[in-house]
Design a protein around this motif. Structure first.
Motif, mmCIF file in Angstrom:
data_model
loop_
_atom_site.group_PDB
_atom_site.id
_atom_site.type_symbol
_atom_site.label_atom_id
_atom_site.label_comp_id
_atom_site.label_asym_id
_atom_site.label_seq_id
_atom_site.Cartn_x
_atom_site.Cartn_y
_atom_site.Cartn_z
ATOM 1 N N LEU A 228 40.173 42.844 34.259
ATOM 2 C CA LEU A 228 41.273 42.661 35.210
ATOM 3 C C LEU A 228 42.023 43.979 35.267
ATOM 4 O O LEU A 228 42.459 44.501 34.227
ATOM 5 N N VAL A 229 42.157 44.548 36.457
ATOM 6 C CA VAL A 229 42.840 45.838 36.625
ATOM 7 C C VAL A 229 44.018 45.655 37.572
ATOM 8 O O VAL A 229 43.831 45.276 38.738
ATOM 9 N N THR A 230 45.228 45.932 37.091
ATOM 10 C CA THR A 230 46.397 45.879 37.982
ATOM 11 C C THR A 230 46.659 47.272 38.555
ATOM 12 O O THR A 230 46.262 48.283 37.970
ATOM 13 N N GLY A 231 47.298 47.291 39.714
ATOM 14 C CA GLY A 231 47.541 48.577 40.383
ATOM 15 C C GLY A 231 46.235 49.240 40.790
ATOM 16 O O GLY A 231 46.093 50.451 40.718
ATOM 17 N N THR B 175 38.547 41.645 38.476
ATOM 18 C CA THR B 175 39.656 41.154 39.291
ATOM 19 C C THR B 175 40.537 42.357 39.558
ATOM 20 O O THR B 175 40.897 43.083 38.620
ATOM 21 N N ILE B 176 40.835 42.595 40.840
ATOM 22 C CA ILE B 176 41.724 43.715 41.153
ATOM 23 C C ILE B 176 43.006 43.164 41.779
ATOM 24 O O ILE B 176 42.978 42.192 42.529
ATOM 25 N N ARG C 296 29.423 43.603 39.980
ATOM 26 C CA ARG C 296 28.661 42.387 40.262
ATOM 27 C C ARG C 296 29.461 41.440 41.137
ATOM 28 O O ARG C 296 28.952 40.847 42.061
ATOM 29 N N HIS C 297 30.748 41.284 40.799
ATOM 30 C CA HIS C 297 31.589 40.390 41.597
ATOM 31 C C HIS C 297 33.025 40.927 41.536
ATOM 32 O O HIS C 297 33.460 41.373 40.482
ATOM 33 N N VAL C 298 33.715 40.889 42.641
ATOM 34 C CA VAL C 298 35.106 41.365 42.650
ATOM 35 C C VAL C 298 36.011 40.270 43.207
ATOM 36 O O VAL C 298 35.809 39.804 44.333
ATOM 37 N N GLU C 299 36.987 39.847 42.411
ATOM 38 C CA GLU C 299 38.024 38.910 42.854
ATOM 39 C C GLU C 299 39.235 39.714 43.282
ATOM 40 O O GLU C 299 39.641 40.653 42.568
ATOM 41 N N VAL C 300 39.827 39.321 44.394
ATOM 42 C CA VAL C 300 41.050 39.977 44.868
ATOM 43 C C VAL C 300 42.207 39.008 44.680
ATOM 44 O O VAL C 300 42.183 37.913 45.238
#
Ligand code: NAP
Length: 245
Positions: A8-11, A32-33, A54-58
């Motif tokens: 999980l990356v914020t900013g 997750t961004i 592989r997969h990106v959640e926004v």
């Protein structure tokens, strides 16, 4: 290289967070961004997928909104059920002498730079512990600042939020590192991003630390075993001042 890990990356819409997300994506992580605007994140998600994620959640979230921060953590846990790296990067700056900086600005800095990280650490702790399990590892990487270690005039509020973030992560290590979960703060001097734009007539962007430099440290932390706890990494710029922002 493929990887089944999740961060999980914020900013993550731009600057340092975007560079860290790119580095993880290139290794095939799922992500997750988060930041405030959905549109910038959707664009970024497409780029990260092309790089190999592989997969990106926004999940957009304003770090001044405590409920939104908790929902971000819950949304990540629901989407992936694990967290190999929690990257606490979203942050804001504010310049002003103690004689002048209004308290409402001080409060906002603390909401974004200290309270939101605390909520993320607390809300994601069960997921981090479960990911580490009995012999694995999960890492927290928090982007602080060199001003959190070496104070500068007119940066009392900002610097003190970053000192608080470093202290928070140190205590986190005392409480959680035996569970395989440990935190590293990265404390850079000036990095060439939008945040340092105000300074670029004095220090050209080309002479600042690059976002890639910070991403390299963040990526390295994820290579460490559960038996290696790295508390704080200070990144200073070349020159005769050891504590140079
Ligand atoms: N640049 C430097 O010289 C420097 C030096 C030392 C440490 N740092 C630290 O590095 C971190 C990243 O900064 P950067 O230089 O990459 O800055 P940046 O390019 O301005 O990016 C800041 C990121 O944080 C997000 N953000 C800002 N306020 C937010 C809020 N209220 N809620 C949610 N997201 C928010 C922004 O997204 P949206 O605006 O799209 O919401 C953006 O993705 C910060 O913690 C900063 O303090 C920077």
């Amino acid at each position: 290289m493929s990887d089944d890990r999740v961060a999980l990356v914020t900013g993550a819409s731009r600057g340092i967070g975007a560079a860290i997300a790119e580095r993880f994506a290139a290794d095939g992580w799922s992500l997750t961004i988060s930041s405030r605007g959905r549109e910038a994140l959707e664009r970024r998600a497409g780029e990260l997928s092309e790089l190999g994620a592989r997969h990106v959640e926004v999940i957009p979230a304003d770090m001044t909104d405590a409920d939104a921060v908790a929902d971000l953590a819950a949304g990540h846990a629901e989407a992936f059920g694990r967290c190999d790296a929690l990257v606490i990067n979203a942050g804001m700056g504010q310049k002003g002498a103690i004689a002048e900086l209004p308290v409402r600005r001080f409060d906002r800095l603390y909401q974004v730079n200290v309270r939101a990280p605390y909520i993320l650490l607390q809300s994601l702790l069960p997921t981090l512990r479960a990911t580490a399990g009995s012999n694995g590892v999960a890492k927290v990487i928090a982007v602080a600042s060199i001003t959190g270690v070496y104070p500068e005039p007119e940066l009392s509020a900002y610097g003190s939020t970053k000192a608080a973030l470093i202290s928070l992560c140190e205590t986190f290590n005392l409480e959680e590192s035996l569970n395989g979960v440990s935190a590293t703060t990265i404390a850079p001097g000036y990095v060439d991003t939008d945040m340092s734009e105000w300074l670029k007539d004095q220090v050209p962007g080309a002479e600042m630390i690059t976002v890639g430099d910070v991403a390299t440290i963040a990526h390295s932390v994820t290579q460490l075993s559960r038996f290696a706890v790295l508390p704080n990494v200070i990144l200073t710029r070349p020159g005769s001042n050891l504590h140079r922002a």
